[in-house]
Design a protein around this motif. Structure first.
Motif, PDB file in Angstrom:
ATOM      1  N   PHE A 161      57.187  30.111  18.125  1.00  0.00           N
ATOM      2  CA  PHE A 161      55.949  30.412  17.399  1.00  0.00           C
ATOM      3  C   PHE A 161      56.148  31.742  16.675  1.00  0.00           C
ATOM      4  CE2 PHE A 161      54.903  27.826  21.059  1.00  0.00           C
ATOM      5  CZ  PHE A 161      54.056  26.856  20.547  1.00  0.00           C
ATOM      6  N   ARG A 163      54.667  33.467  14.289  1.00  0.00           N
ATOM      7  CA  ARG A 163      53.584  34.407  13.990  1.00  0.00           C
ATOM      8  C   ARG A 163      53.333  35.361  15.153  1.00  0.00           C
ATOM      9  NH1 ARG A 163      47.910  34.455  14.046  1.00  0.00           N
ATOM     10  NH2 ARG A 163      47.821  32.374  14.983  1.00  0.00           N
ATOM     11  N   LYS A 164      53.411  34.850  16.372  1.00  0.00           N
ATOM     12  CA  LYS A 164      53.178  35.699  17.543  1.00  0.00           C
ATOM     13  C   LYS A 164      54.468  36.017  18.294  1.00  0.00           C
ATOM     14  CE  LYS A 164      48.346  34.588  18.406  1.00  0.00           C
ATOM     15  NZ  LYS A 164      47.332  34.252  19.443  1.00  0.00           N
ATOM     16  N   LYS A 165      55.608  35.620  17.713  1.00  0.00           N
ATOM     17  CA  LYS A 165      56.916  35.912  18.315  1.00  0.00           C
ATOM     18  C   LYS A 165      57.039  35.339  19.726  1.00  0.00           C
ATOM     19  CE  LYS A 165      57.964  38.414  14.698  1.00  0.00           C
ATOM     20  NZ  LYS A 165      58.887  37.888  13.670  1.00  0.00           N
ATOM     21  N   LEU A 166      56.489  34.164  19.942  1.00  0.00           N
ATOM     22  CA  LEU A 166      56.580  33.526  21.255  1.00  0.00           C
ATOM     23  C   LEU A 166      57.814  32.630  21.304  1.00  0.00           C
ATOM     24  CD1 LEU A 166      52.826  32.580  21.810  1.00  0.00           C
ATOM     25  CD2 LEU A 166      54.078  34.528  22.744  1.00  0.00           C
ATOM     26  N   ASP A 170      58.609  31.487  26.727  1.00  0.00           N
ATOM     27  CA  ASP A 170      57.165  31.692  26.871  1.00  0.00           C
ATOM     28  C   ASP A 170      56.449  30.362  27.066  1.00  0.00           C
ATOM     29  OD1 ASP A 170      56.993  34.531  26.583  1.00  0.00           O
ATOM     30  OD2 ASP A 170      57.351  34.318  24.438  1.00  0.00           O
ATOM     31  N   TYR A 174      54.360  29.099  30.332  1.00  0.00           N
ATOM     32  CA  TYR A 174      52.976  28.629  30.207  1.00  0.00           C
ATOM     33  C   TYR A 174      52.795  27.302  30.931  1.00  0.00           C
ATOM     34  CZ  TYR A 174      48.931  26.345  28.092  1.00  0.00           C
ATOM     35  OH  TYR A 174      47.762  25.660  27.909  1.00  0.00           O
TER      36      TYR A 174
END
Length: 332
Positions: A161, A163-166, A170, A174
């Motif tokens: 991801f 945009r959020k550097k996930l 991660d 989750y």
């Protein structure tokens, strides 16, 4: 599919349609000059193909020779498919999680319980800690989930991801955290994976069948379709299987609406409400409330919730005695 260089001269910036179709991935528009053959499940209520599958390019046909078929000719004639199977020893076949199921659809073997435990699963907090260690070291390694159960992981540091550097790690952590809530919902349901091996901004593709390299720790079942083809499917219900789907890059994991014990009987359905031309988001919200009222009146208690792309879905649970087939008929 036609080679990419065949599309290059046909590229255009705008769609060649009067009404731009809704797409869930970034569209590449081309002039409609290449004729292809597809098979499909049915026509939707708004005149689109449901579940089209590309069969080949038809250079022997002109566009004027092509008309709309009321149903798929390939579906009606029923091309035979032979599922590839790899040889297995007697001991391997006994320990394998796969069960043979007839999706025409009745259960051929009633061995549908989860596999025997191979040791107590570690607490979620400990699994999260170990995943962090793997990602911070090389990004790849074996995650021991229980005393005798583990899976091989790779590229946990890959950005999924942007945009959020996930990262992939991660996402896996989750799923470890929410597993107690999602595993009962997925239990004994064949899974459809939407894989994003290069993250949400990369190309995605669907996977329904388990590959020949699927680890033994992953739950699978042999499912025979109506046309006679037999395929091994990944089946939800335990943590190793769930984490394996993330290892494959699956961000979206969609379970079937029925379970192995009763493949012909859906126990819930999803009503997908999307805004579009002439249907504002406000109108979609009103329809979602009306759907909820109708379901409550029928004793089919569900719930509505918003999702991405400004749409609502209404989830409705059914009694297990309701057959799946009538649910597939489109209704306005």
């Amino acid at each position: 599919m036609p080679r990419r260089n065949a599309f290059k001269p046909l590229e255009r910036k705008k769609p060649p349609f009067e009404e731009t179709p809704r797409t869930y991935e970034r569209a590449h528009w081309v002039k409609p000059e290449i004729i292809v053959e597809v098979k499909f499940n049915e026509w939707t209520a708004d005149g689109r193909l449901r579940q089209p599958i590309y069969l080949g390019t038809r250079d022997d046909k002109s566009a004027r020779e092509v008309g709309r078929e009321s149903q798929s000719m390939q579906k009606k004639t029923g091309r035979k498919k032979v599922a590839a199977t790899k040889p297995a020893s007697d001991s391997a076949s006994k320990s394998k999680a796969g069960k043979r199921v007839n999706a025409a659809r009745s259960l051929l073997e009633r061995d549908t319980e989860p596999k025997p435990s191979r040791g107590h699963a570690l607490p979620p907090g400990e699994l999260v800690r170990r995943l962090e260690e793997i990602e911070e070291s090389s990004g790849s390694g074996r995650l021991e989930i229980g005393s005798n159960t583990g899976i091989e992981l790779t590229n946990l540091g890959k950005i999924f991801f942007p945009r959020k550097k996930l990262t992939k790690g991660d996402l896996m952590r989750y799923y470890v955290t929410v597993a107690p809530f999602v595993l009962p919902v997925m239990a004994n349901r064949p899974l459809v994976l939407k894989r994003f091996p290069n993250g949400v901004k990369g190309e995605a593709f669907f996977q329904q069948n388990a590959s020949a390299t699927t680890p033994e720790v992953v739950r699978t079942a042999m499912i025979e379709a109506k046309g006679g083809s037999t395929n091994r499917r990944i089946v939800g219900g335990d943590l190793p299987t769930l984490l394996y789907t993330v290892q494959l890059g699956a961000i979206s994991v969609d379970p079937w609406h029925s379970r192995l014990q009763s493949l012909d009987h859906a126990d819930y359905t999803i009503l997908d409400l999307d805004p579009g031309p002439g249907a504002t988001f406000q109108r979609v919200m009103e329809v979602a409330r009306l759907v909820r009222e109708v379901m409550d009146g029928l004793g089919l208690h569900g719930h509505s919730r918003p999702r991405v792309r400004a749409a609502f879905i209404s989830i409705c649970r059914y009694p297990q005695t309701l057959p799946t087939k009538p649910l597939r008929s489109p209704r306005r």
